[in-house]
Design a protein around this motif. Structure first.
Motif, PDB file in Angstrom:
ATOM      1  N   UNK A   1       3.024  -5.366   5.484  1.00  0.00           N
ATOM      2  CA  UNK A   1       4.232  -4.556   5.359  1.00  0.00           C
ATOM      3  C   UNK A   1       3.967  -3.132   5.788  1.00  0.00           C
ATOM      4  N   UNK A   2       4.736  -2.190   5.242  1.00  0.00           N
ATOM      5  CA  UNK A   2       4.487  -0.786   5.596  1.00  0.00           C
ATOM      6  C   UNK A   2       3.111  -0.317   5.108  1.00  0.00           C
ATOM      7  N   UNK A   3       2.581  -1.022   4.115  1.00  0.00           N
ATOM      8  CA  UNK A   3       1.255  -0.715   3.584  1.00  0.00           C
ATOM      9  C   UNK A   3       1.101   0.744   3.155  1.00  0.00           C
ATOM     10  N   UNK A   4       2.102   1.218   2.393  1.00  0.00           N
ATOM     11  CA  UNK A   4       1.891   2.471   1.685  1.00  0.00           C
ATOM     12  C   UNK A   4       0.757   2.239   0.706  1.00  0.00           C
ATOM     13  N   UNK A   5       0.082   3.329   0.298  1.00  0.00           N
ATOM     14  CA  UNK A   5      -0.986   3.136  -0.685  1.00  0.00           C
ATOM     15  C   UNK A   5      -0.362   2.843  -2.046  1.00  0.00           C
ATOM     16  N   UNK A   6      -1.162   2.224  -2.928  1.00  0.00           N
ATOM     17  CA  UNK A   6      -0.662   1.910  -4.262  1.00  0.00           C
ATOM     18  C   UNK A   6      -0.247   3.198  -4.974  1.00  0.00           C
TER      19      UNK A   6
END
Lengths: 425, 172, 300
Positions: free
Chosen positions: C80-85
């Motif tokens: 996905x966009x792979x924002x950080x946690x």
């Protein structure tokens, strides 16, 4: 049945003990190992095995999906989305199941057209054929109810249109529809009972499949020459010859299947079914799944409601009557020059009906659908009975072996072991 | 022998009945099908409002003078399902038309103010309805049915309850 | 064509606009132009930066009216966009989420958590409809799969052929719709509450043009400027890509696995073919030709 266990000899003490109480191993041996298979079968004969694979695949993926799916009008759509998003490999299970239905129908249509081309429905295979028609009808019912379960717009409106077909029945129509719905319109009770039936019917299909195979193994397989097995040279034992060929064909079919599942998973579905069901808004264009389109075109071709419904169900009934409508003594279209042409015309008409079923019901499409519908029935009710009387078939080969190996011959089954099964009762 | 068989048949029938009957609408569904009231005041002439009764869509249409005239000036003999407009509305309220909102062919929702008669047009299979909800073309066999309803007051109707033949006399 | 326009206008009047999902090849409605997408084709993958920009467009523009029913946590997941946690946790905390009932039996609001769904802009569909001229704006999480258009014969056959396949009708439609607002042609009356859109079937859409150039500020590159133009064209593409991901979050996994499955099956069927050939050689081979043709000799 015990006569079938001709060559199986139990070896161990347990096997002997068990076989004398339930001759299961002998039955399997006679049906799937020693069973004589005409040696000239083409790949069109592998679709039986492919269909068994598809049925098993649909049952397994379906049972797994049922562990996550919620059959409730308010929750069904979201539960399918949860399967797609949150369940590990849920998207894979769902796409396998949804596309698997289409693959199942592709295989069954090839199976049916192969049967019509080679005259496999003719004596002594009428019961075998009728069992196949029953499976086809059960498949259609199962597929229809399965399509309702995601509770999208096409699910809801497809269910509304199809259940309303029964309201065309005089006098008791409305009562039947109300019993189908469990309410005054398609709603939660409908979804709930469709789920129960969708889960049940595949097992009934499996039951009829057992009968279908049983009947097959009593009368034996037809073959492209349409002539019976006459000597051991004409046949090969099911295992390994048919087994390995069926397995190979199934793997190739799986590759085709995988292409859809992994790269075109939504192509065969309809975009509207990703919109939650809304009883107040009809989709601009209600279309059933592609495998129902020819029947849908027939339904719409008749301008009268009851007439359309009768024509649609009649299209299946007439199919069941084919063994008695076809008057020709020759089975295979390879030796019936006229029938072969009419067969291909019929195939084109069926494809056209499918295309027309997806078109809006207006103008030239309606006229074309009427012409094709008329031809569909003429083919069965006029062409088939008359062709047998007027057609001069080509001379049949003297044996199956000759069509494959020429006059020289090769190794076959031991003579005697491969006599046509029907002669063994 | 025959008597035994007959008793057996009665038993099978009696056993089957609960199974069949359980498929019919259940008590809660029936109860939820009680009449509903619709306020007509906010419906301007030419407007169609959708309401639900028993999970079924119902159109309440406030017809314009033109539409009423179009509905009345029809050669009844030319209709597939002949019915005068006056039999489809309540006396004294010729502008209010109340019909089921599902096409009588296979249950799609026809689009309002559409089609050659500016009544309804069903996008599914091409059925055409006029401003009285009568079928004028396409595969639909009968007119859009009028549900049972009654005028509670001049601006309010109750759907699901039939008034007497003479509306003026009812609920006096 | 005129009846089609009138039809849509009438539909708008009774508040059923946009009920039709599949964009019919209505006369006068051009098919959306085909865009190039990183996620198209057999080896397609999402462009992370594009998905992140697309989410920003959703958040700053679409979210005012449209629900996006996905949990915050998915914005951090693979594929996905792979924002950080940490980013997702901070993002979720900016939202108020209704919870409860508490010990006193009352519902209360608390800051969002990653497992929460992104809260809808309206409490229910009726509120959404009431605030938007009678028609609730559709939720967007599967819109990229719920919209499409027909290319007709013979394209529907061409579109399934390996390496020619075209399955991005949904994102193309979204992009076309968002860039398709223009002045109505002479003689075309747009009913009140409607807006002219070149790509919407019937051309009359209830949603006003949501985007304008420079409306959303994109993250700056090292040179202090956004690496992509801040234009309607770019916003539309980024948003369409983002909505494709929300509709099909497993797309990358699916295509990767599919490639391996097909290679495996190809190898397996190749082996099976030789096994079959060898087995059949024992009985002089088989004839694949239709019987009735010249009989084949025992070629093995």
């Amino acid at each position: 049945m015990s006569q079938h266990a001709t060559t199986y000899v139990p070896k161990s003490r347990f096997a002997k003990w068990f076989e004398s109480r339930l001759p299961l191993a002998g039955l399997v041996h006679s049906s799937f190992i020693a069973f004589p298979v005409p040696r000239n079968l083409t790949y069109f004969w592998t679709f039986g095995a492919i269909l068994i694979f598809m049925l098993a695949a649909q049952i397994v993926t379906g049972v797994w999906l049922a562990m996550h799916y919620v059959p409730h009008a308010n929750l069904a759509f979201d539960s399918v989305e949860a399967i797609m998003r949150d369940v590990n490999y849920g998207w894979l299970l769902r796409y396998l199941h949804a596309n698997g239905a289409s693959m199942f129908f592709i295989a069954v249509y090839i199976h049916i057209f192969r049967n019509l081309y080679y005259g496999s429905y003719k004596a002594p295979r009428e019961v075998l054929y009728l069992l196949g028609i029953i499976i086809f009808i059960l498949m259609m019912a199962t597929a229809f109810m399965g399509y309702v379960l995601p509770w999208g717009q096409m699910s809801f409106w497809g269910a509304t249109v199809i259940t309303n077909l029964f309201s065309a029945v005089p006098v008791v129509g409305d009562t039947i529809v109300s019993l189908l719905w469990g309410g005054y319109s398609v709603g939660n009770p409908t979804l709930n009972r469709f789920f129960a039936l969708h889960y049940l019917l595949p097992f009934m299909i499996a039951g009829v499949v057992v009968l279908h195979i049983w009947a097959l193994h009593v009368v034996g397989q037809n073959n492209p020459a349409g002539i019976p097995i006459k000597s051991g040279k004409d046949a090969v034992p099911f295992t390994p010859y048919a087994t390995v060929k069926d397995l190979f064909a199934t793997v190739v079919f799986m590759m085709f299947f995988a292409w859809w599942v992994f790269f075109l998973p939504n192509y065969l579905g309809h975009a509207d079914n990703y919109i939650p069901a809304n009883p107040a808004v009809t989709p601009a264009h209600i279309v059933p799944e592609w495998y129902f389109l020819p029947f849908y075109a027939i339904l719409r071709a008749i301008p009268d409601k009851l007439g359309g419904v009768i024509a649609m169900f009649g299209a299946i009934v007439v199919l069941a009557l084919v063994p008695w409508l076809d008057t020709s003594r020759v089975r295979s279209a390879n030796y019936r020059p006229l029938y072969r042409q009419f067969f291909w015309v019929f195939v084109i008409v069926c494809v056209l009906l499918g295309w027309l079923g997806a078109k809006p019901p207006e103008g030239g499409y309606v006229i074309a659908a009427r012409i094709c519908t008329a031809w569909y029935f003429i083919h069965f009710l006029v062409v088939l009975p008359l062709l047998g009387l007027f057609e001069t078939p080509k001379p049949l080969p003297s044996s199956i072996a000759e069509t494959v190996l020429g006059k020289k011959g090769g190794a076959g089954m031991p003579v005697g072991a491969a006599a046509e099964p029907s002669t063994r009762g | 022998m025959i008597a035994t068989g007959a008793v057996g048949a009665v038993g099978v029938g009696a056993l089957a009945w609960p199974f069949v009957a359980s498929l019919a609408p259940d008590a809660q569904t029936v109860a939820a099908g009680a009449p509903v009231e619709v306020d007509l005041a906010p419906i301007s002439p030419g407007q169609i409002v959708k309401v639900f009764w028993r999970g079924k869509l119902i159109f309440v249409r406030n017809r314009t003078e033109e539409e009423i005239k179009a509905a009345q000036d029809v050669n009844l003999a030319s209709l597939p399902d002949p019915q005068p407009d006056s039999a489809r509305v309540k006396e004294g309220h010729p502008n209010i038309l109340v019909v089921y909102g599902n096409c009588t062919h296979l249950g799609c929702v026809p689009l309002g103010n559409e089609g050659p008669f500016h009544g309804w047009f069903c996008p599914c299979h091409g059925s055409v309805f006029d401003t009285s909800g009568r079928v004028r073309g396409g595969p639909a066999p009968i007119n859009l049915p009028v549900p049972p309803y009654t005028f509670v007051s001049d601006t309010k109707i109750r759907i699901g309850e039939e008034s007497n033949a003479a509306p003026k006399a009812a609920h006096a | 064509m005129n009846t089609r326009h009138a039809l849509l206008a009438a539909a708008l009047a009774v508040g059923t606009l946009a009920g039709a999902a599949t964009v019919q090849a209505a006369e006068g409605t051009p098919n959306p132009p085909r865009q190039s997408w990183t996620f198209a084709g057999v080896f397609g993958t999402f462009d992370r930066a594009q998905l992140q920009r697309g989410f920003k467009v959703y958040r700053e523009v679409c979210q005012a009216c449209h629900q996006l029913k996905i949990p915050f946590r998915t914005l951090a997941q693979n594929g996905g966009p792979q924002f950080s946690v940490a980013q997702v946790t901070a993002l979720a905390a900016e939202y108020k989420v209704q919870d409860g009932p508490n010990d006193a039996g009352e519902m209360f609001e608390r800051p969002g958590r990653p497992a929460d769904f992104i809260p809808p802009p309206f409490p229910n569909e009726n509120a959404a409809a009431a605030a938007n001229g009678g028609k609730a704006p559709p939720p967007l999480q599967v819109i990229a799969k719920a919209r499409g258009f027909e290319r007709g014969f013979p394209w529907f056959i061409v579109d399934v052929i390996p390496f020619l396949q075209y399955q991005e009708h949904g994102p193309d439609y979204i992009h076309a719709l968002l860039t398709g607002y223009e002045e109505p042609p002479a003689g075309f009356t747009v009913p009140p509450g409607g807006h002219y859109n070149k790509y919407f079937p019937g051309h009359v859409i209830a949603m006003p043009n949501p985007l304008s150039d420079g409306q959303v500020e994109y993250p700056k590159g090292p040179d202090g400027r956004s690496p992509v133009p801040e234009t309607v064209e770019q916003y539309s593409k980024d948003l369409a890509a983002f909505l494709m991901w929300t509709a099909e979050p497993a797309l990358e996994q699916r295509k990767r696995m599919g490639f391996m499955v097909i290679i495996f099956l190809a190898v397996f069927s190749y082996l099976m073919y030789y096994v079959k050939k060898k087995v059949w050689a024992q009985v002089g081979g088989e004839a694949e030709g239709a019987p009735g043709t010249a009989p084949l000799g025992p070629t093995g």
